[in-house]
Design a protein around this motif. Structure first.
Motif, PDB file in Angstrom:
ATOM      1  N   VAL A  97       0.833  -1.202   0.000  1.00  0.00           N
ATOM      2  CA  VAL A  97       0.000   0.000   0.000  1.00  0.00           C
ATOM      3  C   VAL A  97       0.866   1.251   0.000  1.00  0.00           C
ATOM      4  N   VAL A  98       1.915   1.233   0.823  1.00  0.00           N
ATOM      5  CA  VAL A  98       2.805   2.402   0.884  1.00  0.00           C
ATOM      6  C   VAL A  98       3.484   2.625  -0.460  1.00  0.00           C
ATOM      7  N   ARG A  99       3.931   1.541  -1.091  1.00  0.00           N
ATOM      8  CA  ARG A  99       4.568   1.674  -2.408  1.00  0.00           C
ATOM      9  C   ARG A  99       3.600   2.288  -3.413  1.00  0.00           C
ATOM     10  N   THR A 100       2.359   1.832  -3.401  1.00  0.00           N
ATOM     11  CA  THR A 100       1.370   2.363  -4.348  1.00  0.00           C
ATOM     12  C   THR A 100       1.110   3.844  -4.112  1.00  0.00           C
ATOM     13  N   PRO A 140       1.598   9.960  -7.327  1.00  0.00           N
ATOM     14  CA  PRO A 140       1.871  11.261  -7.974  1.00  0.00           C
ATOM     15  C   PRO A 140       2.523  11.132  -9.337  1.00  0.00           C
ATOM     16  N   TYR A 141       3.392  10.138  -9.515  1.00  0.00           N
ATOM     17  CA  TYR A 141       4.058  10.009 -10.818  1.00  0.00           C
ATOM     18  C   TYR A 141       3.076   9.554 -11.890  1.00  0.00           C
ATOM     19  N   VAL A 142       2.038   8.805 -11.500  1.00  0.00           N
ATOM     20  CA  VAL A 142       1.060   8.334 -12.477  1.00  0.00           C
ATOM     21  C   VAL A 142       0.207   9.494 -12.995  1.00  0.00           C
ATOM     22  N   LEU A 165      10.796   3.804  -7.329  1.00  0.00           N
ATOM     23  CA  LEU A 165      10.477   2.619  -8.134  1.00  0.00           C
ATOM     24  C   LEU A 165      11.737   2.047  -8.798  1.00  0.00           C
ATOM     25  N   LEU A 166      12.570   2.909  -9.373  1.00  0.00           N
ATOM     26  CA  LEU A 166      13.790   2.415 -10.021  1.00  0.00           C
ATOM     27  C   LEU A 166      14.756   1.810  -9.006  1.00  0.00           C
ATOM     28  N   PHE A 167      14.880   2.459  -7.848  1.00  0.00           N
ATOM     29  CA  PHE A 167      15.788   1.915  -6.833  1.00  0.00           C
ATOM     30  C   PHE A 167      15.275   0.580  -6.286  1.00  0.00           C
ATOM     31  N   LEU A 168      13.964   0.465  -6.120  1.00  0.00           N
ATOM     32  CA  LEU A 168      13.411  -0.819  -5.674  1.00  0.00           C
ATOM     33  C   LEU A 168      13.662  -1.910  -6.711  1.00  0.00           C
TER      34      LEU A 168
END
Length: 331
Positions: A138-141, A146-148, A210-213
């Motif tokens: 949920v936190v990731r989403t 904002p980027y979406v 997202l890229l770092f993950l």
């Protein structure tokens, strides 16, 4: 690397071929493998796969660039034939314009601040979100939402929130006894660029995380286990082992952030339009203002060519000085 010495037959000298190996076979093994030449069929296959991309590049990149270069050499108002040739005078006017100089400074400031602010925030958040915890998905989403959002929609939302006196931000500050600027955060020249930078951080931090993950998923579990066996704490493991392994991902994100900051237009255009008093003007908003609002398409063409050259030079330098090490490792 094995330290076991090679097994040598009693009657075999050093450098002699092993039993059962013919001298001509040994020489063929020692001979460096010759580079195989590309056949005609392979060249045709490469051409078939590359040609569509080259055609698209020529149509949508090469042709617009040539058109902008041609436009920059004329004094043209956007209608009628381009027959007033002025040579490099438009470039002289652009490069000596204080507004364009400020725009270049603003772009470079945003490049530096984006990396200095978003890199530690994104990296720290990615390291924390890579741990097993309740509600991690949920936190990731929420962080990526904002980027979406489209830049225009996000810009309109923040423009409404930052309206002076009646906006939500001014209301919240007034509730805790903090006085907001009379002209608002976006209307005060000294605060406008910082406010835009804060909105950009909110908008694009999710992409960095997202890229770092994604980069963290490629770190083998054996690395964590080896660090634990050596007695390293969680922070020591992240700082001394994991972060260095994320080097290629971090360098790629920095490149994307740099190019995006140089091309920044839509968010600034929606929030401030380049104002107040050119306090947030970027190179993209400058050329749009000159072209569509003032009808100076020759000036706009010259500014676009300068922006293109700056972007290409910075990208080439970054590729040469920073990204080259990753390519060398891959080889």
């Amino acid at each position: 690397m094995s330290l076991t010495p090679p097994i040598v037959a009693p009657d075999q000298g050093v450098g002699d071929p092993a039993p059962g190996v013919r001298p001509d076979e040994l020489s063929s093994r020692r001979r460096p493998r010759a580079v195989r030449r590309t056949t005609g069929r392979e060249r045709l296959e490469i051409l078939v796969f590359v040609l569509p991309a080259l055609v698209l590049m020529a149509l949508f990149v090469g042709w617009p660039v040539l058109s902008a270069v041609r436009m920059s050499l004329y004094r043209w108002r956007g209608f009628g034939p381009m027959d007033d040739f002025v040579g490099l005078d438009n470039y002289r006017r652009v490069l000596t314009d204080d507004v364009f100089t400020q725009a270049v400074t603003h772009n470079l400031t945003i490049v530096v601040l984006s990396i200095l602010i978003q890199l530690p925030l994104g990296l720290g958040a990615a390291l924390l979100l890579n741990r097993r915890m309740r509600g991690r998905g949920v936190v990731r989403t929420l962080i990526f939402v904002p980027y979406v959002l489209a830049e225009v929609i996000a810009g309109v939302i923040w423009f409404q929130l930052l309206i002076p006196e009646t906006g939500v931000v001014d209301g919240l500050l007034g509730g805790v006894g903090v006085a907001a600027p009379d002209q608002g955060f976006l209307g005060t020249p000294g605060l406008a660029l910082g406010t835009v930078m804060a909105v950009l951080t909110w908008k694009y931090l999710g992409l960095a995380i997202l890229l770092f993950l994604a980069g963290l998923q490629s770190v083998p579990e054996e690395v964590y286990e080896a660090a634990q066996l050596d007695g390293a704490s969680w922070w020591q493991t992240q700082w001394r082992v994991v972060v260095p392994l994320l080097g290629p991902t971090i360098r790629t994100w920095c490149f994307l952030s740099m190019i995006g900051s140089l091309q920044l237009f839509d968010m600034v255009w929606v929030l401030t339009g380049g104002g107040p008093a050119n306090a947030t003007t970027t190179m993209a908003t400058y050329l749009i203002t000159q072209g569509t609002q003032r009808g100076n398409y020759g000036i706009a063409g010259a500014a676009s060519v300068v922006l293109f050259v700056i972007g290409v030079v910075m990208a080439a330098l970054y590729q040469r000085l920073v990204l080259r090490r990753d390519t060398r490792i891959e080889r």
